[in-house]
Design an enzyme around this catalytic site. Structure first.
Site: not given
Ligand code: PBG
Length: 332
Positions: A121, A123, A131, A201, A211, A223, A254, A280
């Site tokens: 990616c 990002c 991204c 995603k 992040r 995004r 995800k 996360s």
């Protein structure tokens, strides 16, 4: 479906061994993947504030950490790069001496049997945090230039493969990324490298702590243009079908718990391994509640991991992989 045998079972004695042989799904340490964050610098093992129990490791320290993960019995790691230098085109991501290739070589040396998956990616490498390569429009909408992005993702994959990466995991959600990467890998003689596609995603609020950890919060815009709408599920099946057609070897959903229905549908509809990413924000939720004494961390965590297996996930990418593997110990 007859229901009365179930009623009869209720009267029978069940001890823990009975529960084991009757369990419809099992979780072992073999089902777990540990994400690791690699940074520039030397001698760094710095705890990440937003992600309990997680660290930024410099490339000279990552091998040591990987060895611990391997010793716990976790079969694979997923690498994220957190470089010092970022620019608009994410050029650090295609540098053969960049943070990820150096980490891959280090891990292969210290823990040669550990499977290495690398996130592909931009990002983490772009100063704007998007991204892909963006058309930096005046109005601040940060439109991603799909074709320019594909080129960088393909290059990134070959650089990671060259360093010894086993599986690349494109997560930029650029159209045609799997095909571009497969073509580039094969062209560079890396047809042994597998592709784990982040096929489904979602544009999720649960990525917040990541992040912060990767310094990849978009500088402007969001995004929504390239991640999926949380209200949709048939679209996810379409994305999976497309990615498989393009050459993905396995697919990922995800975030995790809010999207168990998607895991289950993919499992029922396609004959490929489906992975899930317990992200996360989900990890943070567990810790926040446990810190207040409202839930038991390990029990709630294990229950979450079991639910992924029940839904049909082959493996689970999760920040507590090493911790869970140690708990599962000899049992799994
Ligand atoms: C993108 C990427 C992200 C995560 C994994 N890969 C961030 C994003 O899409 O904003 C998030 C993982 C997590 O929240 O644990 N390279």
């Amino acid at each position: 479906m007859a229901i009365f045998p179930v009623r009869r079972m209720r009267r029978r004695r069940r001890n823990s061994a009975t529960r084991e042989i009757l369990a419809e799904s099992h979780l072992t340490r073999h089902n777990l993947v540990q994400p690791l964050f690699v940074c520039d610098g030397e001698g760094i093992d710095r705890p990440i504030d937003s992600l309990a129990g997680q660290f930024h490791h410099s490339t000279d320290r990552i091998g040591e950490r990987a060895l611990k993960v391997e010793e716990a019995g976790v079969p694979a790691v997923l690498l994220f790069g957190v470089p010092d230098q970022k620019d608009a085109r994410g050029s650090g991501s295609i540098d053969p001496m960049g943070v990820i290739p150096r980490a891959i070589r280090e891990i292969k040396q210290r823990a040669p049997d550990l499977l290495i998956i690398a996130d592909v990616c931009l990002c983490e490498f772009t100063d704007h945090g998007h991204c892909g390569i963006v058309i930096d429009s005046e109005d601040g909408s940060y439109q991603v230039d799909n074709d320019a992005t594909l080129e960088v993702l393909a290059k990134q994959s070959t650089v990671f493969a060259q360093a010894g990466c086993d599986i690349v995991a494109p997560s930029a959600m650029a159209d045609g990324q799997v095909q571009a990467i497969r073509t580039a890998l094969d062209g560079a003689g890396h047809d042994e490298v597998m592709i784990l596609s982040y096929a489904a995603k979602y544009a999720s609020a649960f990525y917040g702590p990541f992040r912060e950890a990767a310094g990849s919060t978009p500088a402007g815009g969001d995004r929504l243009g390239y991640q999926m709408d949380p209200r949709n599920s048939r679209e996810a099946l379409q994305e999976v079908a497309l990615d498989l057609e393009e050459g993905a070897d396995m697919v990922m959903v995800k975030p995790g718990l809010p999207y168990l229905d998607i895991v289950s549908k993919i499992h029922d509809s396609f004959d490929v391994p489906v992975a899930t990413y317990h992200v996360s924000g989900e990890w943070a939720q567990l810790h926040a509640a446990a810190d207040r004494g409202w839930i038991d961390l390990d029990q709630a965590y294990m229950e979450s991991l079991h639910s992924f297996r029940r839904a049909g996930a082959s493996f689970i990418i999760t920040y507590g992989a090493e911790r869970a593997a140690r708990q599962l110990g000899a049992r799994g």
